[in-house]
Scaffold this motif. Structure first.
Motif, mmCIF file in Angstrom:
data_model
loop_
_atom_site.group_PDB
_atom_site.id
_atom_site.type_symbol
_atom_site.label_atom_id
_atom_site.label_comp_id
_atom_site.label_asym_id
_atom_site.label_seq_id
_atom_site.Cartn_x
_atom_site.Cartn_y
_atom_site.Cartn_z
ATOM 1 N N ARG A 42 4.108 -1.315 28.196
ATOM 2 C CA ARG A 42 3.674 -1.749 29.511
ATOM 3 C C ARG A 42 2.788 -0.717 30.200
ATOM 4 O O ARG A 42 1.805 -1.051 30.860
ATOM 5 C CB ARG A 42 4.866 -2.070 30.405
ATOM 6 N N SER A 43 3.119 0.559 30.028
ATOM 7 C CA SER A 43 2.303 1.583 30.681
ATOM 8 C C SER A 43 0.884 1.589 30.116
ATOM 9 O O SER A 43 -0.093 1.764 30.854
ATOM 10 C CB SER A 43 2.949 2.960 30.508
ATOM 11 N N TYR A 46 -0.866 -1.455 31.529
ATOM 12 C CA TYR A 46 -1.263 -1.216 32.917
ATOM 13 C C TYR A 46 -2.483 -0.282 32.961
ATOM 14 O O TYR A 46 -3.397 -0.459 33.770
ATOM 15 C CB TYR A 46 -0.102 -0.608 33.697
ATOM 16 N N GLY A 47 -2.489 0.698 32.049
ATOM 17 C CA GLY A 47 -3.643 1.603 31.986
ATOM 18 C C GLY A 47 -4.916 0.857 31.619
ATOM 19 O O GLY A 47 -5.992 1.144 32.161
ATOM 20 N N TYR A 48 -4.797 -0.124 30.683
ATOM 21 C CA TYR A 48 -5.958 -0.943 30.359
ATOM 22 C C TYR A 48 -6.474 -1.649 31.616
ATOM 23 O O TYR A 48 -7.675 -1.661 31.902
ATOM 24 C CB TYR A 48 -5.592 -2.017 29.326
ATOM 25 N N ALA A 49 -5.531 -2.249 32.344
ATOM 26 C CA ALA A 49 -5.926 -3.010 33.540
ATOM 27 C C ALA A 49 -6.590 -2.099 34.570
ATOM 28 O O ALA A 49 -7.593 -2.466 35.191
ATOM 29 C CB ALA A 49 -4.709 -3.716 34.133
ATOM 30 N N ARG A 50 -6.042 -0.898 34.764
ATOM 31 C CA ARG A 50 -6.613 0.026 35.745
ATOM 32 C C ARG A 50 -7.983 0.536 35.316
ATOM 33 O O ARG A 50 -8.791 0.946 36.153
ATOM 34 C CB ARG A 50 -5.669 1.220 35.968
ATOM 35 N N ALA A 59 -4.564 -4.701 39.407
ATOM 36 C CA ALA A 59 -4.180 -4.325 38.045
ATOM 37 C C ALA A 59 -2.809 -4.889 37.698
ATOM 38 O O ALA A 59 -2.595 -5.395 36.583
ATOM 39 C CB ALA A 59 -4.171 -2.801 37.910
ATOM 40 N N GLU A 60 -1.885 -4.830 38.646
ATOM 41 C CA GLU A 60 -0.537 -5.355 38.406
ATOM 42 C C GLU A 60 -0.579 -6.860 38.170
ATOM 43 O O GLU A 60 0.122 -7.394 37.296
ATOM 44 C CB GLU A 60 0.370 -5.036 39.600
ATOM 45 N N ASP A 61 -1.412 -7.551 38.931
ATOM 46 C CA ASP A 61 -1.497 -8.999 38.778
ATOM 47 C C ASP A 61 -2.132 -9.362 37.437
ATOM 48 O O ASP A 61 -1.740 -10.335 36.785
ATOM 49 C CB ASP A 61 -2.304 -9.611 39.923
ATOM 50 N N ILE A 62 -3.117 -8.578 37.019
ATOM 51 C CA ILE A 62 -3.742 -8.799 35.710
ATOM 52 C C ILE A 62 -2.697 -8.630 34.611
ATOM 53 O O ILE A 62 -2.611 -9.435 33.672
ATOM 54 C CB ILE A 62 -4.918 -7.826 35.503
ATOM 55 N N VAL A 63 -1.888 -7.585 34.715
ATOM 56 C CA VAL A 63 -0.836 -7.348 33.725
ATOM 57 C C VAL A 63 0.155 -8.499 33.711
ATOM 58 O O VAL A 63 0.576 -8.982 32.655
ATOM 59 C CB VAL A 63 -0.109 -6.010 34.013
ATOM 60 N N GLN A 64 0.522 -8.965 34.910
ATOM 61 C CA GLN A 64 1.487 -10.068 35.017
ATOM 62 C C GLN A 64 0.982 -11.312 34.279
ATOM 63 O O GLN A 64 1.679 -11.888 33.436
ATOM 64 C CB GLN A 64 1.723 -10.401 36.483
ATOM 65 N N ASP A 65 -0.235 -11.713 34.565
ATOM 66 C CA ASP A 65 -0.791 -12.897 33.912
ATOM 67 C C ASP A 65 -0.972 -12.678 32.411
ATOM 68 O O ASP A 65 -0.753 -13.590 31.608
ATOM 69 C CB ASP A 65 -2.135 -13.267 34.541
ATOM 70 N N ALA A 66 -1.379 -11.468 32.027
ATOM 71 C CA ALA A 66 -1.602 -11.179 30.608
ATOM 72 C C ALA A 66 -0.300 -11.277 29.812
ATOM 73 O O ALA A 66 -0.275 -11.828 28.701
ATOM 74 C CB ALA A 66 -2.219 -9.797 30.437
ATOM 75 N N LEU A 67 0.791 -10.767 30.364
ATOM 76 C CA LEU A 67 2.058 -10.806 29.645
ATOM 77 C C LEU A 67 2.608 -12.228 29.549
ATOM 78 O O LEU A 67 3.227 -12.602 28.547
ATOM 79 C CB LEU A 67 3.077 -9.882 30.309
ATOM 80 N N ILE A 68 2.389 -13.022 30.587
ATOM 81 C CA ILE A 68 2.794 -14.430 30.522
ATOM 82 C C ILE A 68 2.029 -15.128 29.413
ATOM 83 O O ILE A 68 2.591 -15.867 28.598
ATOM 84 C CB ILE A 68 2.552 -15.134 31.871
ATOM 85 N N ARG A 69 0.729 -14.891 29.355
ATOM 86 C CA ARG A 69 -0.074 -15.524 28.318
ATOM 87 C C ARG A 69 0.294 -15.001 26.927
ATOM 88 O O ARG A 69 0.278 -15.753 25.953
ATOM 89 C CB ARG A 69 -1.565 -15.305 28.601
#
Length: 582
Positions: A42-43, A46-50, A59-69
């Motif tokens: 996850r870290s 999150y670093g990718y998103a940031r 960035a957090e929202d991008i991670v959230q949607d990415a993990l759901i997908r």
């Protein structure tokens, strides 16, 4: 976000397992395995998103949607070793989608989301209903600031996830919740529900299969809804491929002909068989000469290399595994097992969403798609689609030509999904094409390519074939098919070499032209002996291959074929060396 769908902590036994194994377990429905993957990475995610945005909330929202997908599409990950790069790609795509909306809009959306986070009551991550409630609440807040089409897609996606988790009956759901959320061991669940521990395992196994199937349906439905929202729902039908009339037993070669005929490069069927290497292949299942032998090769590697020999890059979606045992003989089962109704009762392939996308994209570009087991365990072509009816237009050179439901792709009697499409053509000269084809043929002849452990490839296959006759263990139908396929391939090998000798006039071939003509003659002689063998054991009945006298005749013919084929391989090696010197 790592708690939205999964538990916050994985069991200790998952912590020492390699990523590749965890991915396979997660594909099978193990939520703890997916939880451990998220915990580990996850870290980094999150670093990718940031790296794409400096806004923490975004960035957090991008991670959230990415993990759901990632959770929903995990079944489409073909190479489990590529989990992290695959997840990185999902994050990147989500980031690009978000960033394309404009800075002003992003600031408003995620300031609002940040405020909502503090106002939410605590979520009980051990309770399925609480997780669902959190999912719905967080997505509905995001949807408030989305355009109407996006809001509709988000709401529909949430509803499909709800249906995924509620696909179990009440008893199954209570047992699954007890195991995955209450951390109860099977023997504890057995005591609680007054059932045997074996029954608990059965319920958990059945429930996992249901969840995997439901997840596939969810993704397919969401994919089709996305096409509808984007205005991409349509009917597209290409001209019926000439490949359906090709007179060959090598159905993958006929299908390859269909792919190539849709491009600007026109090639004869002998040229397709020769350049792809299928004119020279021989694969035998020892002991019984099973009918699956000629198609027991690594579909993706062999077919993509064959297309590359002709100057085409391609893409494939496959569930085919090289290590599988010979499949059932479709000629020896009840016809009802080959019916559309029988297909509908089989498991959906988890790769169906990815396959649908490949088919749509290829046909929209004007190229049909090669596919396995559309009507029977042979190769055919998909040449059109109808999104409203969810039907493919498909056929093969075995006289099959009829619509096939989207959901029936990969649900044939062998339950393997394989589709392949041309991606692009690249410049290639005749000398390079021939050099590549020779390499493919010789690697196969020498048994140097990866092969199914239950098969024998290339020249070594002749000894295994003769041994089956000696032992009297030959299965007539499979033997007759194997004879017909390989005899047909060698006939086209002879035509291939003749076509090159007569029509490839570049001086680069002058030094090897006599060898090429000699090869055409040798393969013609091989094909003649196969014709004699085929008359002894005609398809489909297959004659009496285990009769002692007919077995001796067959062995004598195979020995003559093997001698000529070994001589032909020596010629191919000389041609290869001669081309290398020019």
């Amino acid at each position: 976000m790592d708690h939205l769908i999964i538990r916050p902590k994985a069991h200790e036994e998952h912590t020492q397992i390699a990523d590749e194994t965890l991915v396979e377990q997660a594909k099978a429905g193990d939520q703890e395995a997916f939880s451990e993957l998220v915990r580990r990475h996850r870290s980094k995610v999150y670093g990718y998103a940031r790296s794409y945005t400096q806004e923490a909330f975004l960035a957090e929202d991008i991670v959230q949607d990415a993990l759901i997908r990632a959770f929903l599409h995990l079944g489409t990950l073909v190479d489990s070793r590529r989990f992290l790069p695959w997840l990185h790609r999902i994050v990147r795509n989500q980031a690009y989608t978000r960033l394309s909306k404009g800075a002003q809009k992003r600031e408003t959306v995620f300031s609002s989301l940040g405020k909502q986070t503090h106002e939410q009551e605590p979520t009980d991550w051990e309770d399925l209903d609480s997780i669902l409630h959190r999912l719905g609440r967080s997505w509905s807040h995001a949807a408030q600031n989305s355009n109407p089409e996006e809001a509709m897609v988000r709401r529909e996606l949430f509803e499909t996830i709800r249906s995924l988790l509620y696909c179990l009956n009440p008893r199954e759901r209570r047992i699954v919740e007890s195991h995955f959320f209450d951390h109860l061991a099977p023997h504890e669940i057995a005591h609680m529900f007054q059932m045997s521990q074996a029954n608990v395992y059965q319920v958990l196994s059945r429930s996992r299969k249901k969840l995997i199937q439901e997840k596939t349906r969810v993704v397919v439905d969401q994919y089709m809804k996305t096409r509808r929202v984007a205005g991409s729902m349509k009917q597209a039908v290409l001209n019926k491929p000439e490949a359906f009339t090709m007179p060959t037993w090598v159905t993958c070669a006929a299908a390859l002909y269909g792919l190539v005929e849709s491009t600007d490069r026109k090639m004869s069927l002998p040229m397709i068989l020769g350049l792809s290497g299928h004119a020279f292949r021989l694969t035998i299942v020892p002991e019984n000469i099973h009918i699956a032998g000629p198609t027991m090769f690594h579909f993706q590697r062999v077919l993509q290399q064959g297309l590359k020999n002709m100057g085409f890059e391609s893409r494939a979606v496959t569930s085919y595994h090289l290590s599988c045992e010979p499949s059932i003989n479709a000629n020896q089962v009840a016809p009802s097992l080959l019916s559309p109704e029988a297909r509908e009762k089989r498991q959906l392939s988890v790769l169906l969403p990815e396959a649908l996308e490949l088919v749509h994209r290829s046909i929209d570009k004007g190229y049909p798609v090669l596919a396995w087991d559309l009507f029977m365990p042979e190769f055919g072509l998909i040449y059109g689609y109808d999104d409203e009816k969810r039907m493919f237009y498909a056929g093969d050179n075995c006289r099959n030509d009829s619509p096939i439901p989207y959901e029936n792709l990969g649900r044939g009697i062998v339950e393997e999904l394989f589709v392949l499409a041309i991606d692009r053509a690249f410049p290639i000269d005749q000398r390079t094409m021939l050099a590549n084809a020779l390499h493919s043929a010789l690697v196969h002849y020498r048994g140097e390519e990866p092969q199914d452990p239950s098969c024998v490839n290339g020249l070594a296959a002749y000894a295994a074939w003769q041994e089956a006759y000696e032992k009297g263990t030959v299965e007539p139908n499979g033997n007759a098919y194997t004879t017909a396929v390989n005899g047909d391939a060698r006939r086209y090998a002879s035509l291939f070499w003749s076509e090159i000798a007569d029509t490839w006039t570049d001086s680069v071939f002058d030094e090897v032209r006599p060898l090429i003509k000699e090869a055409a003659g040798l393969y013609g002689a091989i094909a003649d002996d196969f014709d004699t063998l085929r008359k002894l054991f005609p398809f489909p009945a297959g004659g009496e291959p285990n009769d002692a006298e007919q077995g001796k005749q067959a062995i004598a013919l195979l020995q003559a074929i093997e001698r000529n084929e070994r001589a032909a391989v020596s010629l191919l090696e000389k041609i290869q060396a001669g081309l290398a010197e020019t």
